[in-house]
Design an enzyme around this catalytic site. Structure first.
Site, PDB file in Angstrom:
ATOM      1  N   TYR A   1      39.901  32.668  42.037  1.00 50.67           N
ATOM      2  CA  TYR A   1      40.423  33.089  43.350  1.00 50.67           C
ATOM      3  C   TYR A   1      39.474  32.660  44.482  1.00 50.67           C
ATOM      4  O   TYR A   1      39.854  31.903  45.386  1.00 50.67           O
ATOM      5  CB  TYR A   1      40.611  34.602  43.312  1.00 50.67           C
ATOM      6  CG  TYR A   1      40.954  35.265  44.614  1.00 50.67           C
ATOM      7  CD1 TYR A   1      41.979  34.785  45.425  1.00 50.67           C
ATOM      8  CD2 TYR A   1      40.260  36.405  45.032  1.00 50.67           C
ATOM      9  CE1 TYR A   1      42.294  35.420  46.617  1.00 50.67           C
ATOM     10  CE2 TYR A   1      40.572  37.052  46.213  1.00 50.67           C
ATOM     11  CZ  TYR A   1      41.590  36.546  47.008  1.00 50.67           C
ATOM     12  OH  TYR A   1      41.889  37.181  48.184  1.00 50.67           O
TER      13      TYR A   1
ATOM     14  N   THR B   1      27.518  39.685  44.890  1.00 50.27           N
ATOM     15  CA  THR B   1      28.353  40.863  45.135  1.00 50.27           C
ATOM     16  C   THR B   1      27.518  41.993  45.722  1.00 50.27           C
ATOM     17  O   THR B   1      26.319  42.102  45.424  1.00 50.27           O
ATOM     18  CB  THR B   1      28.983  41.351  43.816  1.00 50.27           C
ATOM     19  OG1 THR B   1      29.597  42.619  44.052  1.00 50.27           O
ATOM     20  CG2 THR B   1      27.950  41.552  42.721  1.00 50.27           C
TER      21      THR B   1
ATOM     22  N   ALA C   1      34.560  59.411  38.917  1.00 50.13           N
ATOM     23  CA  ALA C   1      33.095  59.500  38.929  1.00 50.13           C
ATOM     24  C   ALA C   1      32.517  58.198  39.470  1.00 50.13           C
ATOM     25  O   ALA C   1      33.030  57.120  39.167  1.00 50.13           O
ATOM     26  CB  ALA C   1      32.592  59.755  37.514  1.00 50.13           C
TER      27      ALA C   1
ATOM     28  N   PHE D   1      31.727  42.728  49.280  1.00 48.31           N
ATOM     29  CA  PHE D   1      32.517  43.676  48.470  1.00 48.31           C
ATOM     30  C   PHE D   1      33.861  43.048  48.111  1.00 48.31           C
ATOM     31  O   PHE D   1      33.898  42.093  47.365  1.00 48.31           O
ATOM     32  CB  PHE D   1      32.700  45.004  49.213  1.00 48.31           C
ATOM     33  CG  PHE D   1      31.461  45.859  49.217  1.00 48.31           C
ATOM     34  CD1 PHE D   1      31.028  46.483  48.051  1.00 48.31           C
ATOM     35  CD2 PHE D   1      30.722  46.058  50.368  1.00 48.31           C
ATOM     36  CE1 PHE D   1      29.897  47.285  48.043  1.00 48.31           C
ATOM     37  CE2 PHE D   1      29.590  46.849  50.368  1.00 48.31           C
ATOM     38  CZ  PHE D   1      29.172  47.468  49.204  1.00 48.31           C
TER      39      PHE D   1
ATOM     40  N   TYR E   1      28.024  44.703  35.401  1.00 52.95           N
ATOM     41  CA  TYR E   1      28.470  43.642  36.312  1.00 52.95           C
ATOM     42  C   TYR E   1      27.436  43.448  37.421  1.00 52.95           C
ATOM     43  O   TYR E   1      26.894  42.349  37.612  1.00 52.95           O
ATOM     44  CB  TYR E   1      29.848  43.978  36.892  1.00 52.95           C
ATOM     45  CG  TYR E   1      30.252  43.100  38.058  1.00 52.95           C
ATOM     46  CD1 TYR E   1      30.262  41.707  37.936  1.00 52.95           C
ATOM     47  CD2 TYR E   1      30.614  43.656  39.291  1.00 52.95           C
ATOM     48  CE1 TYR E   1      30.617  40.901  39.011  1.00 52.95           C
ATOM     49  CE2 TYR E   1      30.975  42.858  40.360  1.00 52.95           C
ATOM     50  CZ  TYR E   1      30.977  41.484  40.219  1.00 52.95           C
ATOM     51  OH  TYR E   1      31.315  40.677  41.283  1.00 52.95           O
TER      52      TYR E   1
ATOM     53  N   ASP F   1      35.065  24.448  35.378  1.00 50.72           N
ATOM     54  CA  ASP F   1      35.616  25.765  35.090  1.00 50.72           C
ATOM     55  C   ASP F   1      36.174  25.772  33.677  1.00 50.72           C
ATOM     56  O   ASP F   1      36.737  24.772  33.222  1.00 50.72           O
ATOM     57  CB  ASP F   1      36.755  26.054  36.106  1.00 50.72           C
ATOM     58  CG  ASP F   1      37.103  27.528  36.203  1.00 50.72           C
ATOM     59  OD1 ASP F   1      37.522  28.103  35.180  1.00 50.72           O
ATOM     60  OD2 ASP F   1      36.969  28.099  37.302  1.00 50.72           O
TER      61      ASP F   1
HETATM   62  N1  NAD Z   1      37.139  38.824  44.162  1.00 51.93           N
HETATM   63  C1  NAD Z   1      36.334  39.690  44.737  1.00 51.93           C
HETATM   64  O1  NAD Z   1      36.786  40.656  45.394  1.00 51.93           O
HETATM   65  C2  NAD Z   1      34.835  39.517  44.619  1.00 51.93           C
HETATM   66  C3  NAD Z   1      33.998  40.438  45.274  1.00 51.93           C
HETATM   67  C4  NAD Z   1      32.623  40.271  45.189  1.00 51.93           C
HETATM   68  C5  NAD Z   1      32.082  39.195  44.481  1.00 51.93           C
HETATM   69  N2  NAD Z   1      32.905  38.328  43.835  1.00 51.93           N
HETATM   70  C6  NAD Z   1      32.285  37.221  43.069  1.00 51.93           C
HETATM   71  O2  NAD Z   1      32.966  36.030  43.357  1.00 51.93           O
HETATM   72  C7  NAD Z   1      33.014  35.203  42.212  1.00 51.93           C
HETATM   73  C8  NAD Z   1      34.441  34.782  41.943  1.00 51.93           C
HETATM   74  O3  NAD Z   1      35.282  35.925  41.811  1.00 51.93           O
HETATM   75  P1  NAD Z   1      36.843  35.751  41.656  1.00 51.93           P
HETATM   76  O4  NAD Z   1      37.487  36.982  42.138  1.00 51.93           O
HETATM   77  O5  NAD Z   1      37.240  34.433  42.207  1.00 51.93           O
HETATM   78  O6  NAD Z   1      36.957  35.725  40.077  1.00 51.93           O
HETATM   79  P2  NAD Z   1      37.878  34.809  39.189  1.00 51.93           P
HETATM   80  O7  NAD Z   1      37.877  35.441  37.835  1.00 51.93           O
HETATM   81  O8  NAD Z   1      39.173  34.556  39.851  1.00 51.93           O
HETATM   82  O9  NAD Z   1      37.070  33.438  39.155  1.00 51.93           O
HETATM   83  C9  NAD Z   1      35.992  33.201  38.273  1.00 51.93           C
HETATM   84  C10 NAD Z   1      36.122  31.777  37.768  1.00 51.93           C
HETATM   85  O10 NAD Z   1      35.036  31.524  36.858  1.00 51.93           O
HETATM   86  C11 NAD Z   1      35.563  30.889  35.700  1.00 51.93           C
HETATM   87  N3  NAD Z   1      34.687  31.199  34.567  1.00 51.93           N
HETATM   88  C12 NAD Z   1      34.485  32.433  34.015  1.00 51.93           C
HETATM   89  N4  NAD Z   1      33.653  32.315  32.965  1.00 51.93           N
HETATM   90  C13 NAD Z   1      33.307  31.007  32.888  1.00 51.93           C
HETATM   91  C14 NAD Z   1      32.485  30.266  32.003  1.00 51.93           C
HETATM   92  N5  NAD Z   1      31.840  30.858  30.977  1.00 51.93           N
HETATM   93  N6  NAD Z   1      32.347  28.940  32.200  1.00 51.93           N
HETATM   94  C15 NAD Z   1      33.010  28.317  33.214  1.00 51.93           C
HETATM   95  N7  NAD Z   1      33.815  28.971  34.075  1.00 51.93           N
HETATM   96  C16 NAD Z   1      33.958  30.290  33.906  1.00 51.93           C
HETATM   97  C17 NAD Z   1      36.954  31.474  35.531  1.00 51.93           C
HETATM   98  O11 NAD Z   1      37.804  30.700  34.730  1.00 51.93           O
HETATM   99  C18 NAD Z   1      37.415  31.554  36.978  1.00 51.93           C
HETATM  100  O12 NAD Z   1      38.030  30.380  37.403  1.00 51.93           O
HETATM  101  C19 NAD Z   1      32.405  36.011  41.070  1.00 51.93           C
HETATM  102  O13 NAD Z   1      31.094  35.544  40.874  1.00 51.93           O
HETATM  103  C20 NAD Z   1      32.405  37.439  41.574  1.00 51.93           C
HETATM  104  O14 NAD Z   1      31.294  38.126  41.070  1.00 51.93           O
HETATM  105  C21 NAD Z   1      34.271  38.459  43.890  1.00 51.93           C
END
Ligand code: NAD
Length: 350
Positions: A11, A117, A282, A169, A141, A31
């Protein structure tokens, strides 16, 4: 810039790839498509499938002067799953992250931006949270995201990395092309919109007796398009910096309550969206918001699309245009058939 976006089919990653491609940067997405989608990678970017723990493959992509900088968005990022299976989180978020750092070091690519995050802060002692505030994550996490930041810091000190970590967030909204399609979904805006789309019976509101104006929890949100711009500005900043590790919060400093989110969704969709108040959960602090003053000052970042109405409206527009998400329109890993989508009978939000 030639940028390798690790996790660029997810995303956050896919929408940041869009921002980079729209500004004529050359993007390679790496990915393994565990939670990401082939169909989320815009045509202007190249997709290479592989795991972040495959250091050799990463090195091959990075070496030979073909990549200037890395944007790291790959992670496991579900709090509940991290409590149930911390090993998975340490393997992906820490071992995988360090594998990436070592491949970068070997290939002499030292510019890195990390999608971190605000979960690294745990339960804050004050809000809005500032970068120097105590970090004490309350789940694997947040702990694994913080552990990787620690590795970034030492790769900057020992190997000359110019590294930036962005902490935020909840990401929300969508672009014209890409939106949020997670299964399971745990984020409040898509959950509320599932109820609007009759994919769930009602929204659960955990607690309405918090010390906030309407009694429900207040959370911080950032539009995914504003996040894409923050990633771009941070990538550019690593080009000018001396070896260093910097942290920036991205937040609104004000946030929105759960009830405000439900109300905004009712207004945008014109649907009733039944909601039920249930007991507090909680570990849910009343208010979680971060201050972005440092990002405004030093990166020149200003959120332009992060009003609640715009985030909800964009998410709804994308959902209406993609009723089955990516699975209905694209093939995953070469499979010709779309996966049946599980429709939740009721969904919950906090
Ligand atoms: N979405 C949110 O609200 C949010 C909030 C705070 C932080 N984040 C951070 O943003 C980043 C992306 O979040 P997101 O919501 O897009 O998540 P997401 O799950 O949509 O995207 C994560 C991507 O990483 C890939 N991936 C996972 N494991 C992998 C691996 N072992 N090797 C290669 N690729 C791998 C997945 O296929 C996916 O395309 C994360 O690091 C998350 O911690 C997201």
């Amino acid at each position: 810039m030639r940028v390798l976006v690790v996790g660029g089919a997810g995303y956050v990653g896919s929408t940041s790839v869009e921002t980079l491609v729209a500004r004529d940067h050359e993007v390679t997405v790496y990915d393994n498509l565990t939670t990401g989608h082939r169909g989320a990678v815009v045509p202007g970017a190249r997709l290479v499938t592989g795991d972040i723990r495959d250091g050799e493959r990463l090195w091959q992509l990075l070496s030979g002067g073909r990549i200037d900088a890395v944007l790291h968005c790959a992670a496991r990022s579900l709090v509940g799953e991290s409590m149930a299976d911390p090993g998975l989180y340490y393997r992906t978020n820490v071992t995988g992250g360090v594998t990436l750092l070592e491949a970068m070091q070997r290939a002499n690519v030292t510019r890195l931006v990390y999608s971190s995050t605000a979960a690294v802060y745990g339960e804050p002692r004050r809000v809005p949270i500032a970068e120097a505030d105590r970090t004490e994550p309350i789940n694997p996490y947040g702990a694994t995201k913080l552990a990787f930041e620690g590795a970034m810091r030492w790769f900057a000190a020992s190997h000359g990395f110019r590294a930036i970590s962005l902490r935020y967030f909840n990401v929300a909204g969508a672009t014209e092309l890409n939106g949020e399609d997670h299964e399971p979904e745990t984020h409040i805006i898509p959950l509320v919109l599932r109820v609007a789309a009759c994919e769930g019976a009602h929204v659960q509101i955990y607690g309405q007796d918090y010390p906030t104006p309407d009694g429900t929890c207040i959370r911080d949100f950032i539009h995914v398009r504003d996040l894409g711009v923050a990633h771009l500005l941070a990538l550019q900043a690593t080009g000018e910096a001396d070896p260093s590790f910097e942290v920036y919060n991205l937040g609104s400093a004000a946030g929105f309550s759960v009830r405000e989110v439900v109300e905004a969704a009712r207004k945008v969709t014109g649907r009733a969206i039944p909601a039920r108040a249930v007991k507090r959960r909680a570990g849910d602090p009343p208010v979680l918001v971060a201050s972005s003053r440092r990002a405004h000052r030093e990166l020149g970042w200003q959120p332009r699309h992060s009003s609640l109405e715009e985030m909800v409206a964009d998410a709804w527009r994308w959902k209406e245009a993609h009723p089955g998400g990516y699975r209905a329109t694209a093939t995953e890993e070469g499979s010709a058939l779309a996966e049946p989508r599980q429709i939740a009978r009721s969904v919950s939000a906090s």
